[in-house]
Write a protein that holds these residues in place. Structure first.
Motif, PDB file in Angstrom:
ATOM      1  N   CYS A 153       5.377  -8.559  -7.621  1.00 37.01           N
ATOM      2  CA  CYS A 153       6.476  -8.407  -6.645  1.00 37.01           C
ATOM      3  C   CYS A 153       7.182  -9.476  -6.112  1.00 37.01           C
ATOM      4  CB  CYS A 153       5.625  -7.558  -5.465  1.00 37.01           C
ATOM      5  SG  CYS A 153       5.087  -5.882  -5.757  1.00 37.01           S
ATOM      6  N   GLN A 155       8.777  -9.377  -3.033  1.00 40.25           N
ATOM      7  CA  GLN A 155       8.316  -9.060  -1.725  1.00 40.25           C
ATOM      8  C   GLN A 155       6.928  -8.837  -1.408  1.00 40.25           C
ATOM      9  OE1 GLN A 155      11.275  -6.390   0.090  1.00 40.25           O
ATOM     10  NE2 GLN A 155      12.807  -6.779  -1.697  1.00 40.25           N
ATOM     11  N   ARG A 156       6.544  -8.738  -0.233  1.00 41.14           N
ATOM     12  CA  ARG A 156       5.183  -8.201   0.053  1.00 41.14           C
ATOM     13  C   ARG A 156       5.003  -6.830  -0.717  1.00 41.14           C
ATOM     14  NH1 ARG A 156       4.435  -6.226   4.573  1.00 41.14           N
ATOM     15  NH2 ARG A 156       2.122  -6.766   4.487  1.00 41.14           N
ATOM     16  N   GLU A 158       3.303  -4.116   0.037  1.00 38.10           N
ATOM     17  CA  GLU A 158       3.576  -3.247   0.942  1.00 38.10           C
ATOM     18  C   GLU A 158       4.964  -3.016   1.252  1.00 38.10           C
ATOM     19  OE1 GLU A 158      -0.358  -5.269   1.510  1.00 38.10           O
ATOM     20  OE2 GLU A 158       1.733  -5.773   1.273  1.00 38.10           O
ATOM     21  N   ASP A 159       5.790  -4.075   1.584  1.00 34.41           N
ATOM     22  CA  ASP A 159       7.137  -3.841   1.855  1.00 34.41           C
ATOM     23  C   ASP A 159       7.768  -3.153   0.338  1.00 34.41           C
ATOM     24  OD1 ASP A 159       7.011  -4.714   4.174  1.00 34.41           O
ATOM     25  OD2 ASP A 159       7.365  -6.863   3.499  1.00 34.41           O
ATOM     26  N   LYS A 162       6.992   0.634   0.561  1.00 33.04           N
ATOM     27  CA  LYS A 162       7.923   1.481   1.584  1.00 33.04           C
ATOM     28  C   LYS A 162       9.460   1.494   1.055  1.00 33.04           C
ATOM     29  CE  LYS A 162       5.275  -0.198   5.581  1.00 33.04           C
ATOM     30  NZ  LYS A 162       5.382  -0.913   6.868  1.00 33.04           N
ATOM     31  N   ALA A 163      10.023   0.547   0.344  1.00 36.42           N
ATOM     32  CA  ALA A 163      11.215   0.618  -0.235  1.00 36.42           C
ATOM     33  C   ALA A 163      11.265   1.651  -1.389  1.00 36.42           C
ATOM     34  CB  ALA A 163      11.628  -1.083  -0.617  1.00 36.42           C
ATOM     35  N   THR A 194      -1.009   1.247   3.507  1.00 37.46           N
ATOM     36  CA  THR A 194       0.532   1.626   3.815  1.00 37.46           C
ATOM     37  C   THR A 194       0.907   2.790   3.223  1.00 37.46           C
ATOM     38  OG1 THR A 194       0.814  -0.822   3.779  1.00 37.46           O
ATOM     39  CG2 THR A 194       2.671   0.335   3.229  1.00 37.46           C
ATOM     40  N   GLU A 329      14.462  -0.392  -3.620  1.00 36.85           N
ATOM     41  CA  GLU A 329      14.909   0.910  -2.932  1.00 36.85           C
ATOM     42  C   GLU A 329      15.877   1.214  -4.026  1.00 36.85           C
ATOM     43  OE1 GLU A 329      17.154   2.859   0.608  1.00 36.85           O
ATOM     44  OE2 GLU A 329      16.392   1.211   1.111  1.00 36.85           O
TER      45      GLU A 329
END
Length: 350
Positions: A153, A155-156, A158-159, A162-163, A194, A329
């Protein structure tokens, strides 16, 4: 009179909870057997009331306007985090109501108390059956699985999760490796926690049934060198999901006991070393041959995913395409929209 009010209130509570469960099973899960089990429980409640309880006295004792409990509420009661939350809230409503009925009926009718006890135990197995069916319905509705690995990843993780969820992904496999079990589990648990907060997200843990149980996940995905499926099932029980990796038609045929399959690899992958490159034709044959959901995996991107769909592949599992994207996303939405109609698309000739 307080005894009659307690019996009346809890009979209503149990009936209402069972009706919600019956309609969830009927309309959301399309499961006539489970809907029928809920309906039969309601019928047995009516039978107990008619034979053993003072129906008119209970009705006469009802005082909805003066009930101090009608004004009590909490934040959790005001919302539901998806279909599974509805199921679990109402089965617990049924179970708690039956326990109150069992205890209170001992003051009025010992036979009724014994039947309420029997129904309460039956509600525990009903809960398992409903949750198992809901998890499998959720799996069946999933077209894209995100295999999320922190090291991949940008990004994190977890982020990224979510995306991807915002982009339409609802099925996630948490794949974290490491020589230190404690540190690895912390990463798995953080990502899983998460995801479990997102309505109707399905959370699978890679390789480790013990991690899956401890993290509260919905199942485990097993590779060819991991714990045998039957041993994992003994640990997880019949309710949770088990996925299995396959790399040949023989492995697809022999993966008994798994709820779904991973089939790969479709293409060369940047996430892990590819030892078996089955290609799109293997994915299409596995999809058509297996009597369960097949998620084709390995090197899948937005650019080559259409090749798989055109071959007849219905579901995919991706990792770096989303995890490494600048805009996870957007990529998630591209893939989920592409495969949204895949299950209704006839298989092309192989």
């Amino acid at each position: 009179m307080s005894v009659y009010r307690t019996l009346d209130a809890n009979l209503n509570r149990v009936r209402e909870g069972l009706r919600v469960l019956e309609d969830c099973a009927r309309f959301s899960l399309d499961d006539g057997d489970l809907s029928g089990r809920c309906k039969n429980l309601r019928a047995r409640l009516a039978d107990i009331e008619a034979k053993h309880l003072p129906g008119l006295a209970m009705l006469a004792g009802r005082d909805t306007a003066g009930d101090a409990g009608t004004a009590l509420s909490n934040e959790r009661e005001e919302s539901r985090a998806g279909a599974l939350d509805i199921l679990r809230a109402n089965i617990r409503r049924v179970q708690e109501g039956l326990r109150v009925l069992e205890e209170t009926a001992k003051l009025v009718s010992a036979p009724a108390a014994l039947v309420f006890k029997e129904l309460r135990y039956g509600s525990y197995t009903l809960e398992q059956a409903l949750v198992a069916r809901e998890l499998r319905a959720r799996l069946n509705a999933s077209r894209v699985m995100l295999v999320i690995t922190g090291d991949v990843c940008r990004q994190r993780p977890e982020d990224v999760a979510k995306a991807a969820y915002t982009g339409g992904v609802r099925c996630f496999q948490v794949r974290e490796k490491g020589s230190n079990d404690g540190e690895t589990f912390k990463r798995v648990e953080s990502i899983a926690r998460t995801l479990l907060e997102l309505p109707d997200a399905l959370v699978i843990v890679n390789d480790r049934p013990d991690f899956a149980l401890a993290a509260g996940a919905h199942g485990v995905h097993l590779g060819r060198s991991d714990m045998p499926i039957d041993k994992a099932r003994a640990l997880l029980g019949p309710m949770l999901l088990i996925g299995a990796s396959t790399h040949s038609i023989d492995e697809v045929r022999s993966a008994s006991g798994a709820d779904y399959l991973g089939a790969g690899a479709m293409f060369a992958s940047t996430t892990k070393q590819v030892q078996h490159l089955g290609g799109p034709d293997f994915g299409a044959v596995a999809t058509k041959l297996a009597n369960k959901q097949v998620f084709c995996v390995g090197g899948i991107t937005v650019e080559n995913a259409r090749v798989l769909k055109d071959k007849g592949v219905a579901r995919i599992a991706v990792s770096s395409a989303i995890c490494s994207a600048d805009n996870p996303e957007y990529v998630a939405r591209e893939l989920t929209e592409l495969f949204d109609s895949a299950l209704r698309t006839p298989h092309s000739a192989l």
